[in-house]
Scaffold this active site. Structure first.
Site: not given
Ligand code: GTR
Length: 388
Positions: A225, A229, A368, A316
């Site tokens: 996540s 990045k 996720h 998402w």
């Molecule tokens: C969320 C965010 C994502 C992603 C995620 C994470 O809130 O919108 O971009 O980075 O967190 O890191 O699990």
């Protein structure tokens, strides 16, 4: 009446493929000045540096390279951990610049049965609870299944982002930015959170290079996540990494920004402005003006290996957009480096990983997260790539 903000906001996010706007992407094969890019030299000396620069100026900010000194201190060395299968090293990486210093803790396990032979390594950049990378192994988390990696003959390392820059809107400046690189804070293309985490991964690599138990030529950087990045930004810039792995990195990671599917640039700039450089704010609801899109970040990793992982229920993060970035970015592997690997035009079925030489992708069923299933796939990919 009352306005239900949550509902109103939700309507803004698109989860329907049919509603993805039409868009055209910047071309990795044409330089800013219009020069066609067709050879390895064009790529290495013209287009790739230009793309990195565009990501610095418009998305993530610079990652400063200058420092005055670095020391590695093993603060805890334990042989025969994990039932004798591993050696634990907790290492303090101390970096100094202009009279100031910062310490980052690296936790490393190396397989004991390969003593005297350097082992390939996986580094995790993590923002989750530090328990997930517990050096004592009282807590064992599938987020960082160190035992599994050791069992398969890999060294495994991790650092927590809070050592370099807190994952927090208010306090992110307190570590590396205020201490080592304060001038970055005043720059519209200065380093912010994701850049700081990438900097941390590069310092971990500096450590690997001088640890005889580690084969730094076979090193993978992994992030989930927001960590994914940062992993992509690390692998795009620092050519020492053999494999870059993005797990469900979504918006600002593997997903194409112009698709506006799931999380958007506007939303990420609203909630997490401190991850990106200040200039990125210009592209909220204005993605078409970006001089890059995320497939170019993946292209910058070529010819080195890149693995993009998605999860079916993680809409998402736009799984399809993550796949498309890999597909389009890996055209550089194919056309510039002549790799005989072509990914299919459509993402593969759920739980059917694609491991094609330096290109990896899977869509895991479920939500996720970074799980043991994801890791098992990464290990299969590395085994195949390294011919182990
Ligand atoms: C969320 C965010 C994502 C992603 C995620 C994470 O809130 O919108 O971009 O980075 O967190 O890191 O699990």
């Amino acid at each position: 009446g009352t306005i239900h903000l949550a509902t109103a906001q939700h309507a803004v996010f698109n989860y329907e493929e049919a509603k993805v706007p039409s868009y055209s992407l910047p071309d990795p094969f044409v330089s800013t000045k219009g020069k066609p890019i067709s050879s390895i030299d064009d790529w290495n000396f013209v287009r790739r540096p230009e793309i990195i620069r565009l990501f610095e100026d418009h998305v993530y900010g610079q990652v400063p390279k200058d420092l005055d000194g670095m020391t590695f201190t093993t603060v805890n060395l334990q042989k025969d951990v994990m039932d004798g299968r591993a050696v634990l090293k907790e290492v303090d990486v101390l970096v100094s610049r202009k009279g100031n210093s910062l310490t980052m803790r690296l936790t490393v396990f190396v397989p004991s049965r390969t003593a005297n032979t350097p082992s390939p390594v996986f580094l995790l950049i993590t923002h989750r609870s530090p328990d997930n990378i517990d050096p004592t192994r009282m807590v064992k988390s599938d987020f960082w299944p160190a035992e599994m990696l050791i069992e398969r003959g890999y060294a495994v390392a991790a650092f927590h982002v809070q050592d370099v820059s807190d994952d927090n809107k208010e306090t992110f400046r307190e570590d590396i930015l205020e201490t080592l690189y304060p001038e970055q804070l005043a720059m519209a293309n200065g380093m912010r959170g994701l850049g700081a985490w990438a900097w941390g991964a590069m310092r971990a690599m500096d450590y690997f290079v001088q640890d005889p138990d580690i084969d730094e030529k076979r090193a993978a950087v992994v992030g989930h996540s927001r960590g994914g990045k940062a992993a992509l930004w690390t692998g795009a810039q620092d050519t020492r990494w053999a494999i870059t792995i993005s797990n469900e990195s979504g918006c600002g990671g593997a997903a194409l920004s112009r698709r506006r599917f799931g999380e958007t640039v506007t939303r990420i700039n609203t909630n997490f402005p401190y991850w990106f450089t200040d200039n990125f704010e210009r592209y909220s609801d204005n993605e078409d003006a970006l001089p890059v899109d995320q497939h170019m970040l993946i292209a910058s990793i070529a010819p080195r290996a890149v693995y993009v992982a998605s999860a079916q229920d993680d809409q998402w993060a736009d799984p399809r957009g993550e796949y498309l970035s890999l597909l389009l970015g890996s055209r550089v592997h194919k056309s510039i480096y002549n790799f005989p690997y072509a990914l299919p035009d459509e993402p593969p079925a759920v739980n059917n990983p694609i491991h094609l030489g330096p290109l990896g992708y899977h869509m895991r069923e479920g939500a996720h997260n970074l799980t043991a299933v994801d890791w098992a796939n990464f290990l299969d990919f590395a085994d195949k790539l390294y011919q182990r």
